[in-house]
Write an enzyme that holds these catalytic residues in place. Sequence first.
Site, short mmCIF file in Angstrom:
data_model
loop_
_atom_site.label_atom_id
_atom_site.label_comp_id
_atom_site.label_asym_id
_atom_site.label_seq_id
_atom_site.Cartn_x
_atom_site.Cartn_y
_atom_site.Cartn_z
N HIS A 1 34.77 27.26 77.45
CA HIS A 1 34.22 28.03 76.32
C HIS A 1 35.40 28.33 75.40
O HIS A 1 36.53 28.46 75.86
CB HIS A 1 33.67 29.34 76.92
CG HIS A 1 32.90 30.21 75.99
ND1 HIS A 1 33.52 31.04 75.09
CD2 HIS A 1 31.57 30.42 75.86
CE1 HIS A 1 32.57 31.73 74.43
NE2 HIS A 1 31.39 31.38 74.88
N ASP B 1 37.08 32.10 84.77
CA ASP B 1 36.11 32.69 83.85
C ASP B 1 34.74 32.63 84.54
O ASP B 1 34.16 31.56 84.68
CB ASP B 1 36.13 31.87 82.55
CG ASP B 1 34.98 32.20 81.60
OD1 ASP B 1 34.07 32.95 81.99
OD2 ASP B 1 35.02 31.69 80.47
N GLN C 1 29.61 32.78 83.42
CA GLN C 1 28.38 32.03 83.64
C GLN C 1 27.99 31.94 85.11
O GLN C 1 26.86 31.61 85.44
CB GLN C 1 28.58 30.62 83.06
CG GLN C 1 27.36 29.97 82.48
CD GLN C 1 26.67 30.80 81.43
OE1 GLN C 1 25.53 31.19 81.61
NE2 GLN C 1 27.34 31.08 80.32
N LYS D 1 25.49 39.17 80.74
CA LYS D 1 24.89 37.92 81.22
C LYS D 1 24.28 38.09 82.60
O LYS D 1 23.76 37.15 83.19
CB LYS D 1 25.94 36.81 81.22
CG LYS D 1 26.31 36.42 79.80
CD LYS D 1 27.18 35.21 79.71
CE LYS D 1 27.44 34.91 78.23
NZ LYS D 1 28.48 33.93 78.05
N CYS E 1 29.79 27.25 71.71
CA CYS E 1 31.20 27.69 71.81
C CYS E 1 32.01 26.74 72.68
O CYS E 1 32.92 27.17 73.38
CB CYS E 1 31.32 29.11 72.35
SG CYS E 1 30.61 30.34 71.28
C1 LIG Z 1 29.58 33.88 77.40
C2 LIG Z 1 30.80 33.26 77.90
C3 LIG Z 1 32.07 33.73 77.55
C4 LIG Z 1 32.26 34.86 76.58
O1 LIG Z 1 31.70 36.04 77.05
P1 LIG Z 1 31.69 37.33 76.10
O2 LIG Z 1 30.73 38.25 76.79
O3 LIG Z 1 31.19 36.87 74.77
O4 LIG Z 1 33.07 37.85 76.04
C5 LIG Z 1 33.16 33.10 78.09
N1 LIG Z 1 33.04 32.08 78.93
C6 LIG Z 1 31.83 31.58 79.31
C7 LIG Z 1 31.77 30.46 80.27
C8 LIG Z 1 30.68 32.15 78.80
O5 LIG Z 1 29.49 31.68 79.17
#
Ligand SMILES: *Cc1c(COP(=O)(O)O)cnc(C)c1O
Length: 404
Positions: free
Chosen positions: A121, A198, A201, A224, A362
């Site tokens: 992302h 990260d 997701q 999320k 993104c």
């Molecule tokens: C949504 C997302 C982000 C960003 O998350 P924010 O809540 O906008 O800070 C980063 N990495 C992944 C894989 C995402 O799906």
Amino acid sequence: MFDVQKIRKDFPILQREVNGKPLIYFDNAATSQTPQQVIDVIVDYYSNYNANIHRGVHSLSQEATDAYEQARLKIQTHFNAKHSHEIIFTSGTTHGINLVANGFSSILKKGDEIMVSALEHHSNIVPWQMLCERTGATLKVIPMNQNGELILSEYDELLNENTKLVFVNHISNALGTINPIEYIIKEAHKVGAAVLVDGAQSCPHIRPDVQALDVDFYVCSAHKMCGPTGVGMLYGKEEWLNTLPPYQGGGEMIAEVSFEKTTYAGLPHKFEAGTPNICGGIAFGAALDFMNTIGFDNIAKYEDELLDYGTAELLKIEGLKIYGTAKNKTSVISFNVGSIHPYDIGTILDKMGIAVRTGHHCAQPIMDFYKIPGTIRASFMFYNTKAEIDAFITALKKAIMMLS
Ligand SMILES: *Cc1c(COP(=O)(O)O)cnc(C)c1O
């Protein structure tokens, strides 16, 4: 017993209509919906004990502090962190990544290498590029194959004693690929590199155990995973969090301040300058409670069924191509139909009450890899149903007819 109809009743928004049609919400990878149980916690906070935390002697401040710290403990338990002070409240994944990237700018030097994956992302690319600009370190990229899987043999070759940090998402938001982070972490540690995962997701679908993973940093966003926007967490190993300098200066993060010298507070407060999103943190804890009551095993099993069903039904449509066909993937389906622009399909689907995402998600480097401007992305949560997928397929066929 997993009863999707019963679960759906907990989500007020799923009862509404959009453009005269029952809402079908397939944009869960962008943000998930919020159950009544979490909404109630938010209303209760502002109705009954809204106060600033940690500094007050009065009762409201105590209640708010207790609830906020209780939420931190819930997060610690959920992710199986060794210490509660290894859980830092953030405003979300992006904030957590920037906090760590900023901390490493005083550690990295010219000649050091940091690595990201081709599946990232933008929020897990741009902060590292900025870090390289500041420090003179070099950014390497773990490549991917046509299925949207990372090529691990290339990863092995890129790793060397100059590698200081590896950043990878647990699950790709654009393609749904579940990355083999266990392997990535193990190999990185062999050359002494730290790993940030990260989890934005992955956390809606699986329950990571940060100690079992032996991961150095893990970040996610509450919004999320059935929580509110504007709050998330950074897990960091105690030794790392002690090593990194504070990210922002301000109230809450200090031990003592004079104009000559300021000493910083201990963990976790060193990284929590200013008044945090108190209500959001408490609601994040409630969201974890909600999801754990359903159970992550039940969630994963049911979402896999939705993924298999949705994939099979979509592939029956002529000219439809799915991007991201990794063996190990979660309930995200990215696709295009012939040369129809994703945006046009998304707009028509919206007229029929169906929310999907269109565009580059993104993750422009992934789109460049496939030489496409974007995709249509349908992403499912445990509150979606096969009947919704059927309605989506019918609507999609209509849209294709109108556009070809
Ligand atoms: C949504 C997302 C982000 C960003 O998350 P924010 O809540 O906008 O800070 C980063 N990495 C992944 C894989 C995402 O799906």
